[in-house]
Design a protein around this motif. Structure first.
Motif, PDB file in Angstrom:
ATOM      1  N   ARG A 171    -100.529 -64.061   8.643  1.00 40.02           N
ATOM      2  CA  ARG A 171    -100.449 -64.530  10.029  1.00 40.02           C
ATOM      3  C   ARG A 171     -98.994 -64.649  10.492  1.00 40.02           C
ATOM      4  N   LEU A 172     -98.140 -65.090   9.599  1.00 40.37           N
ATOM      5  CA  LEU A 172     -96.733 -65.229   9.958  1.00 40.37           C
ATOM      6  C   LEU A 172     -96.074 -63.865  10.168  1.00 40.37           C
ATOM      7  N   ILE A 173     -96.490 -62.883   9.364  1.00 38.44           N
ATOM      8  CA  ILE A 173     -95.978 -61.523   9.569  1.00 38.44           C
ATOM      9  C   ILE A 173     -96.440 -60.991  10.917  1.00 38.44           C
ATOM     10  N   ALA A 174     -97.719 -61.200  11.228  1.00 38.47           N
ATOM     11  CA  ALA A 174     -98.249 -60.747  12.522  1.00 38.47           C
ATOM     12  C   ALA A 174     -97.539 -61.454  13.678  1.00 38.47           C
ATOM     13  N   LEU A 175     -97.255 -62.733  13.495  1.00 39.70           N
ATOM     14  CA  LEU A 175     -96.575 -63.481  14.552  1.00 39.70           C
ATOM     15  C   LEU A 175     -95.160 -62.957  14.769  1.00 39.70           C
ATOM     16  N   ARG A 176     -94.494 -62.630  13.705  1.00 37.45           N
ATOM     17  CA  ARG A 176     -93.157 -62.034  13.813  1.00 37.45           C
ATOM     18  C   ARG A 176     -93.230 -60.700  14.545  1.00 37.45           C
ATOM     19  N   ASN A 177     -94.254 -59.910  14.235  1.00 35.49           N
ATOM     20  CA  ASN A 177     -94.411 -58.614  14.906  1.00 35.49           C
ATOM     21  C   ASN A 177     -94.628 -58.783  16.408  1.00 35.49           C
ATOM     22  N   ILE A 178     -95.385 -59.801  16.793  1.00 34.42           N
ATOM     23  CA  ILE A 178     -95.621 -60.041  18.217  1.00 34.42           C
ATOM     24  C   ILE A 178     -94.313 -60.297  18.951  1.00 34.42           C
ATOM     25  N   VAL A 179     -93.427 -61.035  18.299  1.00 31.99           N
ATOM     26  CA  VAL A 179     -92.126 -61.341  18.911  1.00 31.99           C
ATOM     27  C   VAL A 179     -91.268 -60.083  19.020  1.00 31.99           C
ATOM     28  N   LEU A 180     -91.399 -59.193  18.042  1.00 30.21           N
ATOM     29  CA  LEU A 180     -90.542 -58.010  18.018  1.00 30.21           C
ATOM     30  C   LEU A 180     -91.072 -56.871  18.886  1.00 30.21           C
ATOM     31  N   LEU A 181     -92.379 -56.787  19.054  1.00 33.23           N
ATOM     32  CA  LEU A 181     -92.977 -55.663  19.776  1.00 33.23           C
ATOM     33  C   LEU A 181     -92.864 -55.832  21.289  1.00 33.23           C
ATOM     34  N   GLN A 182     -92.937 -54.701  21.991  1.00 33.04           N
ATOM     35  CA  GLN A 182     -92.894 -54.700  23.453  1.00 33.04           C
ATOM     36  C   GLN A 182     -94.192 -54.165  24.064  1.00 33.04           C
ATOM     37  N   GLU A 183     -94.883 -53.311  23.365  1.00 34.04           N
ATOM     38  CA  GLU A 183     -96.102 -52.684  23.867  1.00 34.04           C
ATOM     39  C   GLU A 183     -97.281 -53.664  23.816  1.00 34.04           C
ATOM     40  N   PRO A 184     -97.938 -53.951  24.941  1.00 37.26           N
ATOM     41  CA  PRO A 184     -99.057 -54.905  24.982  1.00 37.26           C
ATOM     42  C   PRO A 184    -100.184 -54.555  24.012  1.00 37.26           C
ATOM     43  N   GLN A 222    -100.004 -52.946  21.170  1.00 30.57           N
ATOM     44  CA  GLN A 222     -99.591 -53.245  19.800  1.00 30.57           C
ATOM     45  C   GLN A 222     -99.590 -54.753  19.545  1.00 30.57           C
ATOM     46  N   MET A 223     -99.158 -55.509  20.545  1.00 32.02           N
ATOM     47  CA  MET A 223     -99.167 -56.963  20.391  1.00 32.02           C
ATOM     48  C   MET A 223    -100.590 -57.486  20.279  1.00 32.02           C
ATOM     49  N   GLN A 224    -101.501 -56.904  21.036  1.00 33.06           N
ATOM     50  CA  GLN A 224    -102.898 -57.337  20.973  1.00 33.06           C
ATOM     51  C   GLN A 224    -103.498 -57.076  19.588  1.00 33.06           C
ATOM     52  N   THR A 225    -103.079 -55.979  18.979  1.00 34.25           N
ATOM     53  CA  THR A 225    -103.542 -55.688  17.615  1.00 34.25           C
ATOM     54  C   THR A 225    -103.113 -56.773  16.644  1.00 34.25           C
ATOM     55  N   GLN A 226    -101.890 -57.240  16.807  1.00 42.02           N
ATOM     56  CA  GLN A 226    -101.384 -58.300  15.939  1.00 42.02           C
ATOM     57  C   GLN A 226    -102.080 -59.638  16.220  1.00 42.02           C
ATOM     58  N   ILE A 227    -102.424 -59.872  17.472  1.00 40.74           N
ATOM     59  CA  ILE A 227    -103.157 -61.094  17.823  1.00 40.74           C
ATOM     60  C   ILE A 227    -104.527 -61.096  17.150  1.00 40.74           C
ATOM     61  N   GLU A 228    -105.196 -59.960  17.171  1.00 38.59           N
ATOM     62  CA  GLU A 228    -106.494 -59.857  16.508  1.00 38.59           C
ATOM     63  C   GLU A 228    -106.348 -60.023  15.000  1.00 38.59           C
ATOM     64  N   ARG A 229    -105.259 -59.510  14.505  1.00 35.23           N
ATOM     65  CA  ARG A 229    -104.974 -59.674  13.070  1.00 35.23           C
ATOM     66  C   ARG A 229    -104.836 -61.157  12.726  1.00 35.23           C
ATOM     67  N   MET A 230    -104.153 -61.897  13.577  1.00 36.22           N
ATOM     68  CA  MET A 230    -103.988 -63.331  13.353  1.00 36.22           C
ATOM     69  C   MET A 230    -105.324 -64.062  13.438  1.00 36.22           C
ATOM     70  N   ARG A 231    -106.146 -63.690  14.382  1.00 35.15           N
ATOM     71  CA  ARG A 231    -107.452 -64.329  14.520  1.00 35.15           C
ATOM     72  C   ARG A 231    -108.322 -64.075  13.291  1.00 35.15           C
ATOM     73  N   GLN A 269    -100.124 -75.010  13.936  1.00 28.86           N
ATOM     74  CA  GLN A 269    -100.953 -74.308  14.906  1.00 28.86           C
ATOM     75  C   GLN A 269    -100.370 -74.277  16.316  1.00 28.86           C
ATOM     76  N   PRO A 270     -99.966 -75.418  16.915  1.00 32.89           N
ATOM     77  CA  PRO A 270     -99.414 -75.348  18.284  1.00 32.89           C
ATOM     78  C   PRO A 270     -98.098 -74.576  18.357  1.00 32.89           C
ATOM     79  N   ILE A 271     -97.315 -74.620  17.291  1.00 33.47           N
ATOM     80  CA  ILE A 271     -96.051 -73.877  17.273  1.00 33.47           C
ATOM     81  C   ILE A 271     -96.342 -72.381  17.261  1.00 33.47           C
ATOM     82  N   MET A 272     -97.308 -71.973  16.466  1.00 36.58           N
ATOM     83  CA  MET A 272     -97.675 -70.557  16.399  1.00 36.58           C
ATOM     84  C   MET A 272     -98.227 -70.078  17.738  1.00 36.58           C
ATOM     85  N   GLU A 273     -99.019 -70.895  18.381  1.00 35.55           N
ATOM     86  CA  GLU A 273     -99.557 -70.522  19.696  1.00 35.55           C
ATOM     87  C   GLU A 273     -98.442 -70.389  20.730  1.00 35.55           C
TER      88      GLU A 273
END
Length: 216
Positions: free
Chosen positions: A65-78, A80-89, A130-134
């Protein structure tokens, strides 16, 4: 009255009774010691091993989840970010399932005070993270990468380390208990083996002695 003066029938009864008594001792000893060994094996295979595996699954979920969260911060394409969000879920659901199973296993096979304390620490760290990750996820989706990265490296980092340390402590606790249970099983086996051999030899000697007295 001397044993040699007793009739042959009572002598045989006494002799067989003595041998049977020693056999009963061997049987009772074997059953009780095997039961103790079985309890140790159950604690290892159905308790500690399962608990260690579940705690490891929880830790892997946190890492992913932390790797996916880092990817969300680094990515620009919506997309790709949505893929990481689903990964976190998905990983969050796996974590919750593993934690539920872990608590159920503790309920069946028992939980030590150390394990209970670590488990509650883990729950507190997960709740704090949890709230920090959100918040980081929201910043990433808003393309506020600088602020998201700052919170990721500063605010979440400390909680993350505490969370992972608690899970590692739980895994190490289960491994230590396995080592203790294995050592206890070895000790029980050696004691049962030595006592069984000793009583068996004594029974043989006693049987031979009684046989000699009967034939006199």
């Amino acid at each position: 009255m001397k044993f040699t003066n007793i009739k042959i029938g009572p002598r045989l009864i006494a002799a067989f009774s003595l041998v049977l008594f020693m056999l009963v001792i061997v049987a009772v000893l074997s059953v009780t010691r095997m039961s103790a060994i079985q309890q140790s094996m159950v604690a290892i295979t159905k308790g500690n091993d399962v608990e260690s595996a579940l705690a490891s699954a929880m830790r892997l979920s946190v890492d992913d989840r932390l790797i996916a969260l880092r990817n969300i911060v680094l990515l620009q394409e919506p997309g790709q970010m949505q893929t990481q969000i689903e990964r976190m879920r998905h990983q969050a659901a796996d974590y919750d399932a593993a934690e539920k199973k872990l608590r159920e296993t503790f309920a069946i096979y028992g939980i030590q005070d150390e394990e209970r304390a670590i488990l509650e620490q883990t729950r507190r760290h997960a709740t704090a993270a949890q709230p920090i990750m959100e918040k980081i996820q929201a910043l990433g989706l808003a393309n506020n990468n600088a602020e998201g990265t700052r919170i990721l490296m500063k605010d979440l980092r400390e909680v993350q380390l505490q969370w992972q340390t608690s899970l590692a402590a739980l895994i190490n606790s289960e491994k230590r208990q396995n080592e203790e249970a294995t050592a206890q099983a070895d000790t029980t086996y050696e004691l049962a083996r030595n006592l069984t051999m000793g009583i068996s030899v004594l029974a043989i000697v006693a049987g031979l002695g009684v046989a000699w007295l009967i034939t006199r």
